[in-house]
Design a protein around this motif. Structure first.
Motif, PDB file in Angstrom:
ATOM      1  N   ASP A   9       0.756  -0.908  -0.341  1.00 30.35           N
ATOM      2  CA  ASP A   9      -0.117   0.067  -0.370  1.00 30.35           C
ATOM      3  C   ASP A   9       0.739   1.318   0.370  1.00 30.35           C
ATOM      4  OD1 ASP A   9      -2.232  -1.382  -0.404  1.00 30.35           O
ATOM      5  OD2 ASP A   9      -2.563  -1.145   1.691  1.00 30.35           O
ATOM      6  N   GLU A  10       2.031   1.267   0.548  1.00 27.93           N
ATOM      7  CA  GLU A  10       3.040   2.358   0.657  1.00 27.93           C
ATOM      8  C   GLU A  10       3.593   2.718  -0.224  1.00 27.93           C
ATOM      9  OE1 GLU A  10       4.006   2.509   5.480  1.00 27.93           O
ATOM     10  OE2 GLU A  10       5.035   0.866   4.589  1.00 27.93           O
ATOM     11  N   GLN A  11       3.852   1.507  -1.002  1.00 30.61           N
ATOM     12  CA  GLN A  11       4.546   1.725  -2.227  1.00 30.61           C
ATOM     13  C   GLN A  11       3.400   2.640  -3.969  1.00 30.61           C
ATOM     14  OE1 GLN A  11       7.319  -1.944  -3.804  1.00 30.61           O
ATOM     15  NE2 GLN A  11       6.174  -2.468  -2.104  1.00 30.61           N
ATOM     16  N   LEU A  12       2.323   2.166  -3.586  1.00 33.42           N
ATOM     17  CA  LEU A  12       1.394   2.191  -4.294  1.00 33.42           C
ATOM     18  C   LEU A  12       1.158   3.713  -3.916  1.00 33.42           C
ATOM     19  CD1 LEU A  12      -0.877  -0.394  -5.153  1.00 33.42           C
ATOM     20  CD2 LEU A  12       0.904   0.288  -6.658  1.00 33.42           C
ATOM     21  N   TRP A  13       1.265   3.686  -3.006  1.00 33.52           N
ATOM     22  CA  TRP A  13       0.973   5.305  -2.464  1.00 33.52           C
ATOM     23  C   TRP A  13       2.393   6.498  -2.804  1.00 33.52           C
ATOM     24  CZ3 TRP A  13       3.808   8.690   0.240  1.00 33.52           C
ATOM     25  CH2 TRP A  13       2.898  10.067   1.476  1.00 33.52           C
ATOM     26  N   MET A  14       3.131   6.015  -2.894  1.00 27.13           N
ATOM     27  CA  MET A  14       4.218   7.043  -3.520  1.00 27.13           C
ATOM     28  C   MET A  14       4.236   7.235  -4.612  1.00 27.13           C
ATOM     29  SD  MET A  14       7.117   4.612  -0.928  1.00 27.13           S
ATOM     30  CE  MET A  14       9.046   5.383  -1.319  1.00 27.13           C
ATOM     31  N   MET A  70       3.742  10.393  -6.874  1.00 26.78           N
ATOM     32  CA  MET A  70       4.294  10.866  -7.643  1.00 26.78           C
ATOM     33  C   MET A  70       4.069  11.025  -8.852  1.00 26.78           C
ATOM     34  SD  MET A  70       8.277   8.063  -6.634  1.00 26.78           S
ATOM     35  CE  MET A  70       8.561   8.021  -8.311  1.00 26.78           C
ATOM     36  N   VAL A  71       3.834  10.383  -9.959  1.00 26.37           N
ATOM     37  CA  VAL A  71       2.714  10.767 -10.199  1.00 26.37           C
ATOM     38  C   VAL A  71       2.052  12.106 -10.725  1.00 26.37           C
ATOM     39  CG1 VAL A  71       0.775   9.833 -11.898  1.00 26.37           C
ATOM     40  CG2 VAL A  71       2.725   8.136 -11.530  1.00 26.37           C
ATOM     41  N   THR A  72       1.044  12.300  -9.165  1.00 30.40           N
ATOM     42  CA  THR A  72      -0.166  13.293  -9.374  1.00 30.40           C
ATOM     43  C   THR A  72       0.741  14.411  -9.358  1.00 30.40           C
ATOM     44  OG1 THR A  72      -1.735  12.106  -7.946  1.00 30.40           O
ATOM     45  CG2 THR A  72      -1.483  14.822  -7.840  1.00 30.40           C
ATOM     46  N   MET A 131      10.534   4.034 -11.030  1.00 33.33           N
ATOM     47  CA  MET A 131      10.052   3.249 -10.348  1.00 33.33           C
ATOM     48  C   MET A 131       8.921   2.349 -10.870  1.00 33.33           C
ATOM     49  SD  MET A 131       7.438   4.993  -6.937  1.00 33.33           S
ATOM     50  CE  MET A 131       7.177   3.201  -5.626  1.00 33.33           C
ATOM     51  N   ARG A 132       7.663   3.014 -11.519  1.00 32.76           N
ATOM     52  CA  ARG A 132       6.367   1.540 -12.832  1.00 32.76           C
ATOM     53  C   ARG A 132       7.029   0.340 -12.846  1.00 32.76           C
ATOM     54  NH1 ARG A 132       1.591   2.535 -16.178  1.00 32.76           N
ATOM     55  NH2 ARG A 132       1.789   0.225 -16.424  1.00 32.76           N
ATOM     56  N   ALA A 133       8.304   0.645 -13.564  1.00 33.07           N
ATOM     57  CA  ALA A 133       9.243  -1.156 -13.640  1.00 33.07           C
ATOM     58  C   ALA A 133       9.459  -1.909 -12.779  1.00 33.07           C
ATOM     59  CB  ALA A 133      10.634  -0.380 -14.396  1.00 33.07           C
ATOM     60  N   LYS A 134      10.111  -1.509 -11.336  1.00 30.86           N
ATOM     61  CA  LYS A 134       9.858  -2.026  -9.939  1.00 30.86           C
ATOM     62  C   LYS A 134       8.586  -2.714  -9.496  1.00 30.86           C
ATOM     63  CE  LYS A 134      12.540  -1.974  -5.306  1.00 30.86           C
ATOM     64  NZ  LYS A 134      12.772  -3.661  -5.803  1.00 30.86           N
ATOM     65  N   LEU A 135       7.957  -1.789  -9.607  1.00 30.00           N
ATOM     66  CA  LEU A 135       6.451  -2.561  -9.301  1.00 30.00           C
ATOM     67  C   LEU A 135       6.124  -3.471  -9.702  1.00 30.00           C
ATOM     68  CD1 LEU A 135       4.335   1.241  -8.615  1.00 30.00           C
ATOM     69  CD2 LEU A 135       5.552   0.117  -6.758  1.00 30.00           C
ATOM     70  N   LEU A 136       6.426  -3.516 -11.584  1.00 32.58           N
ATOM     71  CA  LEU A 136       5.913  -4.585 -12.136  1.00 32.58           C
ATOM     72  C   LEU A 136       6.740  -5.551 -11.874  1.00 32.58           C
ATOM     73  CD1 LEU A 136       4.994  -2.596 -15.863  1.00 32.58           C
ATOM     74  CD2 LEU A 136       3.558  -3.455 -13.788  1.00 32.58           C
ATOM     75  N   GLU A 164      -3.824  -1.621 -13.117  1.00 26.56           N
ATOM     76  CA  GLU A 164      -3.389  -1.034 -12.004  1.00 26.56           C
ATOM     77  C   GLU A 164      -2.183   0.409 -11.714  1.00 26.56           C
ATOM     78  OE1 GLU A 164      -3.984  -4.343  -8.073  1.00 26.56           O
ATOM     79  OE2 GLU A 164      -2.147  -4.471  -9.714  1.00 26.56           O
ATOM     80  N   LEU A 165      -0.921   0.205 -12.403  1.00 29.23           N
ATOM     81  CA  LEU A 165      -0.468   1.702 -12.364  1.00 29.23           C
ATOM     82  C   LEU A 165      -1.353   2.456 -13.266  1.00 29.23           C
ATOM     83  CD1 LEU A 165       2.904  -0.190 -12.299  1.00 29.23           C
ATOM     84  CD2 LEU A 165       2.024   0.943 -10.826  1.00 29.23           C
ATOM     85  N   ASP A 166      -1.616   2.208 -14.431  1.00 28.41           N
ATOM     86  CA  ASP A 166      -2.365   2.714 -15.476  1.00 28.41           C
ATOM     87  C   ASP A 166      -3.387   3.152 -14.931  1.00 28.41           C
ATOM     88  OD1 ASP A 166      -0.905   1.855 -18.018  1.00 28.41           O
ATOM     89  OD2 ASP A 166      -1.875   0.880 -18.853  1.00 28.41           O
ATOM     90  N   GLY A 167      -4.269   2.687 -14.095  1.00 27.19           N
ATOM     91  CA  GLY A 167      -4.940   3.045 -13.789  1.00 27.19           C
ATOM     92  C   GLY A 167      -4.941   4.175 -12.133  1.00 27.19           C
ATOM     93  N   ILE A 168      -4.177   3.834 -11.621  1.00 24.09           N
ATOM     94  CA  ILE A 168      -3.455   4.831 -11.187  1.00 24.09           C
ATOM     95  C   ILE A 168      -3.000   6.304 -11.387  1.00 24.09           C
ATOM     96  CG2 ILE A 168      -1.221   5.683  -9.459  1.00 24.09           C
ATOM     97  CD1 ILE A 168      -1.266   2.628  -8.447  1.00 24.09           C
ATOM     98  N   GLU A 169      -2.498   6.442 -13.218  1.00 26.59           N
ATOM     99  CA  GLU A 169      -1.695   6.995 -13.608  1.00 26.59           C
ATOM    100  C   GLU A 169      -3.323   8.056 -14.244  1.00 26.59           C
ATOM    101  OE1 GLU A 169       0.465   5.453 -16.590  1.00 26.59           O
ATOM    102  OE2 GLU A 169       2.369   4.629 -14.942  1.00 26.59           O
ATOM    103  N   ALA A 170      -4.397   7.662 -14.531  1.00 27.93           N
ATOM    104  CA  ALA A 170      -5.528   8.078 -15.010  1.00 27.93           C
ATOM    105  C   ALA A 170      -6.228   8.416 -13.991  1.00 27.93           C
ATOM    106  CB  ALA A 170      -6.299   7.081 -15.404  1.00 27.93           C
ATOM    107  N   GLU A 171      -6.455   7.884 -13.246  1.00 27.82           N
ATOM    108  CA  GLU A 171      -6.544   8.768 -11.755  1.00 27.82           C
ATOM    109  C   GLU A 171      -6.510  10.430 -11.315  1.00 27.82           C
ATOM    110  OE1 GLU A 171      -7.101   6.469  -8.212  1.00 27.82           O
ATOM    111  OE2 GLU A 171      -8.499   4.795  -9.354  1.00 27.82           O
ATOM    112  N   SER A 172      -4.365  10.211 -11.610  1.00 28.35           N
ATOM    113  CA  SER A 172      -4.256  10.990 -11.964  1.00 28.35           C
ATOM    114  C   SER A 172      -3.908  12.397 -12.066  1.00 28.35           C
ATOM    115  CB  SER A 172      -2.447  10.478 -11.178  1.00 28.35           C
ATOM    116  OG  SER A 172      -2.137  10.418 -10.167  1.00 28.35           O
TER     117      SER A 172
END
Length: 329
Positions: free
Chosen positions: A6-11, A15-17, A278-283, A292-300
């Motif tokens: 959760d903390e990684q996705l929060w970070m 960052m993206v926002t 960071m995106r590459a590491k999360l994957l 999931e990461l596309d969704g975070i980027e779209a929401e931001s």
């Protein structure tokens, strides 16, 4: 101490926002300022300092903070404000000089203040040190929880106010963390031409406190170092000095031609952009999927667009209110 999922996705989200916010501001800033540049023209008046590339510092530290903790920042504050939870709509409106801004449009982007999350910044070099140390002192004297964190650039460490505040924080054993964002440039002056010591973290020894330098603009390494520093402060063990290598992908200010940078430096920095890394590491670590990461980027992106729309559509301050709340009665 590694960050949870959760903390990684929060970070990553913050960052993206932050990056999307800066890119959007950059696209708007020159509206009305051409063909003849006048800093006062357009929807965003005044100077503008963007934090592209420095997002890991903000999220790595602020992941350990809550609304009761105090943060002071610099003239380049948007990434830290976003990570600390400053109201994005009101921050955008403040940058646009609107009535609905955090300070009614009076402060602009270098003087963001949000009492709800204990965040403030200033355009004066090293100015945030005194207020942050004072906030840490007040919490210790009153027996209240909370730590204070001052973010500043590597050039600010050469200011007398920095040394005075560090000395008091150490002498009084305060719950305080000083975070130096070392992007290697003080406006157009390289660090090695202005600072007598290679690593500012080594200055901690002069105050009898821990000092640590974190290389590589790595949000994970920053998170771990900040976790130790904040935990030490919360435990009543005193202040810590963190020096974090980071990269300024933009100029010192909007319109900076950056002629002082060596040839090829910017290209090398963009190749180390922390957000794609960071995106590459999360994957790679199976923390999140592409979807999931596309969704975070779209929401931001949607959140930033909504904040900018709020700012554009907000009322301008009334001229007769120009001096309201500026001078004490």
């Amino acid at each position: 101490m590694a960050p949870t999922r959760d903390e990684q996705l929060w970070m990553y989200r913050h960052m993206v926002t932050s990056r999307k916010f800066e890119e959007t501001i950059a696209g708007i800033y020159f509206e009305g300022k051409t063909p003849v540049f006048n800093m006062a023209d357009g929807p965003i008046p005044g100077e503008m300092h963007l934090s592209d590339g420095q997002e890991p510092v903000a999220v790595g530290v602020c992941a350990h903070l809550n609304a009761d903790d105090v943060v002071t920042a610099t003239h380049r504050p948007h990434h830290q404000a976003i990570a600390k939870g400053v109201d994005l709509d009101k921050m955008a409106a403040e940058i646009f000089g609107k009535k609905t801004g955090l300070s009614g449009g009076r402060g602009g982007h270098m003087h963001i203040f949000d009492a709800d999350v204990n965040f403030a910044c200033s355009g004066i070099i090293a100015q945030g040190m005194g207020p942050a140390v004072g906030a840490a002192l007040s919490r210790k004297m009153q027996g209240k929880p909370g730590v204070a964190v001052a973010f500043l650039g590597e050039g600010a460490v050469n200011q007398g106010a920095w040394h005075e505040a560090m000395n008091l924080a150490a002498t009084w054993n305060l719950p305080f963390v000083c975070v130096i964002e070392d992007n290697a440039w003080g406006i157009s002056v390289p660090k090695e031409a202005s600072t007598a010591i290679a690593n500012n973290a080594d200055r901690a020894a002069a105050y009898g406190i821990p000092g640590e330098r974190i290389e590589g603009n790595d949000p994970y390494a920053i998170y771990e170092a900040a976790g130790r520093a904040v935990a030490r402060a919360r435990a009543g063990e005193g202040p810590t000095l963190l020096e974090i290598e980071t990269y300024r992908l933009a100029g010192h200010f909007m319109g900076d031609a950056e002629g002082y940078r060596p040839e090829g430096e910017k290209d090398a920095l963009f190749a180390k952009d922390p957000i794609p890394k960071m995106r590459a590491k999360l994957l790679a670590d199976n923390v999140a999927t592409d979807a999931e990461l596309d969704g975070i980027e779209a929401e931001s992106a949607a959140r930033v667009e909504a904040a900018i729309t709020f700012a554009r559509e907000s009322e301008d301050p009334a001229p007769e209110d120009a001096l309201a709340k500026v001078f004490a009665a």
